[in-house]
Each structure stands twice: as C-alpha cells, then as structure tokens.
Write a protein that holds these residues in place. Structure first.
Motif, mmCIF file in Angstrom:
data_model
loop_
_atom_site.group_PDB
_atom_site.id
_atom_site.type_symbol
_atom_site.label_atom_id
_atom_site.label_comp_id
_atom_site.label_asym_id
_atom_site.label_seq_id
_atom_site.Cartn_x
_atom_site.Cartn_y
_atom_site.Cartn_z
ATOM 1 N N LYS A 48 0.813 -1.223 0.000
ATOM 2 C CA LYS A 48 0.000 0.000 0.000
ATOM 3 C C LYS A 48 0.844 1.269 0.000
ATOM 4 C CE LYS A 48 -3.920 -2.126 2.298
ATOM 5 N NZ LYS A 48 -4.781 -2.114 3.477
ATOM 6 N N LYS A 49 2.068 1.172 0.502
ATOM 7 C CA LYS A 49 2.966 2.326 0.537
ATOM 8 C C LYS A 49 3.719 2.506 -0.776
ATOM 9 C CE LYS A 49 3.769 1.824 5.464
ATOM 10 N NZ LYS A 49 4.766 1.552 6.509
ATOM 11 N N GLY A 50 3.532 1.572 -1.690
ATOM 12 C CA GLY A 50 4.210 1.652 -2.982
ATOM 13 C C GLY A 50 5.586 1.012 -2.984
ATOM 14 N N GLU A 51 5.916 0.300 -1.919
ATOM 15 C CA GLU A 51 7.218 -0.350 -1.845
ATOM 16 C C GLU A 51 7.172 -1.707 -2.525
ATOM 17 O OE1 GLU A 51 8.646 -0.493 2.165
ATOM 18 O OE2 GLU A 51 8.180 1.613 2.524
ATOM 19 N N LYS A 52 8.187 -1.982 -3.324
ATOM 20 C CA LYS A 52 8.280 -3.262 -4.026
ATOM 21 C C LYS A 52 9.002 -4.287 -3.162
ATOM 22 C CE LYS A 52 8.649 -2.786 -8.976
ATOM 23 N NZ LYS A 52 9.591 -2.733 -10.092
ATOM 24 N N THR A 53 8.456 -5.482 -3.140
ATOM 25 C CA THR A 53 9.089 -6.586 -2.440
ATOM 26 C C THR A 53 9.245 -7.733 -3.417
ATOM 27 O OG1 THR A 53 7.984 -5.933 -0.392
ATOM 28 C CG2 THR A 53 8.936 -8.135 -0.460
ATOM 29 N N ARG A 54 10.432 -8.289 -3.466
ATOM 30 C CA ARG A 54 10.711 -9.413 -4.362
ATOM 31 C C ARG A 54 10.342 -10.715 -3.662
ATOM 32 N NH1 ARG A 54 16.540 -11.413 -6.564
ATOM 33 N NH2 ARG A 54 16.068 -13.289 -5.440
ATOM 34 N N ARG A 55 9.616 -11.567 -4.370
ATOM 35 C CA ARG A 55 9.208 -12.857 -3.829
ATOM 36 C C ARG A 55 9.541 -13.958 -4.816
ATOM 37 N NH1 ARG A 55 4.999 -11.691 0.137
ATOM 38 N NH2 ARG A 55 5.900 -9.877 1.135
ATOM 39 N N VAL A 56 9.837 -15.126 -4.310
ATOM 40 C CA VAL A 56 10.075 -16.296 -5.147
ATOM 41 C C VAL A 56 8.911 -17.256 -4.925
ATOM 42 C CG1 VAL A 56 11.591 -18.253 -5.613
ATOM 43 C CG2 VAL A 56 12.575 -16.040 -5.014
ATOM 44 N N ASP A 57 8.255 -17.631 -6.009
ATOM 45 C CA ASP A 57 7.166 -18.602 -5.930
ATOM 46 C C ASP A 57 7.803 -19.989 -5.950
ATOM 47 O OD1 ASP A 57 5.053 -20.379 -6.416
ATOM 48 O OD2 ASP A 57 3.911 -18.832 -7.474
ATOM 49 N N LEU A 58 7.846 -20.629 -4.793
ATOM 50 C CA LEU A 58 8.527 -21.918 -4.671
ATOM 51 C C LEU A 58 7.825 -23.024 -5.449
ATOM 52 C CD1 LEU A 58 9.582 -21.763 -0.914
ATOM 53 C CD2 LEU A 58 10.954 -21.253 -2.947
ATOM 54 N N ASP A 59 6.508 -22.903 -5.621
ATOM 55 C CA ASP A 59 5.786 -23.893 -6.430
ATOM 56 C C ASP A 59 6.205 -23.795 -7.896
ATOM 57 O OD1 ASP A 59 4.378 -24.910 -4.252
ATOM 58 O OD2 ASP A 59 2.748 -23.465 -4.501
ATOM 59 N N VAL A 60 6.316 -22.572 -8.390
ATOM 60 C CA VAL A 60 6.762 -22.372 -9.776
ATOM 61 C C VAL A 60 8.193 -22.863 -9.933
ATOM 62 C CG1 VAL A 60 7.296 -20.624 -11.525
ATOM 63 C CG2 VAL A 60 5.168 -20.469 -10.223
ATOM 64 N N LYS A 61 9.040 -22.568 -8.963
ATOM 65 C CA LYS A 61 10.440 -23.005 -9.022
ATOM 66 C C LYS A 61 10.532 -24.531 -9.067
ATOM 67 C CE LYS A 61 14.931 -22.519 -6.846
ATOM 68 N NZ LYS A 61 15.743 -21.840 -5.842
ATOM 69 N N ALA A 62 9.751 -25.211 -8.235
ATOM 70 C CA ALA A 62 9.754 -26.678 -8.230
ATOM 71 C C ALA A 62 9.247 -27.232 -9.560
ATOM 72 C CB ALA A 62 8.902 -27.198 -7.080
ATOM 73 N N GLU A 63 8.245 -26.584 -10.137
ATOM 74 C CA GLU A 63 7.715 -27.032 -11.423
ATOM 75 C C GLU A 63 8.753 -26.872 -12.538
ATOM 76 O OE1 GLU A 63 3.965 -26.145 -14.407
ATOM 77 O OE2 GLU A 63 3.869 -25.463 -12.327
ATOM 78 N N ILE A 64 9.462 -25.753 -12.539
ATOM 79 C CA ILE A 64 10.522 -25.537 -13.536
ATOM 80 C C ILE A 64 11.618 -26.580 -13.374
ATOM 81 C CG2 ILE A 64 12.359 -23.962 -14.287
ATOM 82 C CD1 ILE A 64 10.425 -21.642 -13.556
#
Length: 79
Positions: A48-64
């Motif tokens: 809500k403050k406009g700050e970007k946070t980087r996230r890793v989707d572990l499900d997508v990573k496991a699928e790749i």
C-alpha cells in the motif's frame, strides 16, 4: 544472510552423467542453473505504501526444476 552454495563448473561429462541418471550429476546441474531458475520464479509485490518486495514462488520453481529434469532425461536420444 545468503546461504553458501558450492560453485559448480558445468562440464560435458557432468551433463552426460545427468542424462544417464546419475543423481549427483543431476543435482549439480540443478545447482548450476539455480540462480536462473530462481529468477524465472521471481515476482514483485507492491504494498500500500508503494514499496516493491521481491518474492520467489517456490511452487513455480519446483515445477521448472521438474520440467528441466524431464527434459534432461529426453536428451538420451541425442547424446
């Protein structure tokens, strides 16, 4: 804190072993490509403050990773 990852040098011999089912070689190939796979699995969330946070989707990573392993196994016909 970043975890210590062992440095892997990708070699033809390692690829051949991975293609033929050597679990250690396959693990080394996955370690070698881990940064790239993580980048493909990364997305950003804006709060809500406009700050970007980087996230890793572990499900997508496991699928790749799974699809990559399957693709490596199909290389037997080529190598």
């Amino acid at each position: 804190m970043k975890e210590n990852k062992k440095r892997i040098r990708l070699t033809y011999d390692m690829i051949i072993k991975a293609v033929h089912g050597d679990k250690g070689a396959l693990e080394d190939v996955l370690i070698y490509f881990d940064s790239y796979i993580t980048a493909l699995s990364t997305f950003y969330v804006v709060d809500k403050k406009g700050e970007k946070t980087r996230r890793v989707d572990l499900d997508v990573k496991a699928e790749i990773q799974t699809k990559f392993i399957i693709a490596i196994q199909k290389w037997k016909a080529v190598l």
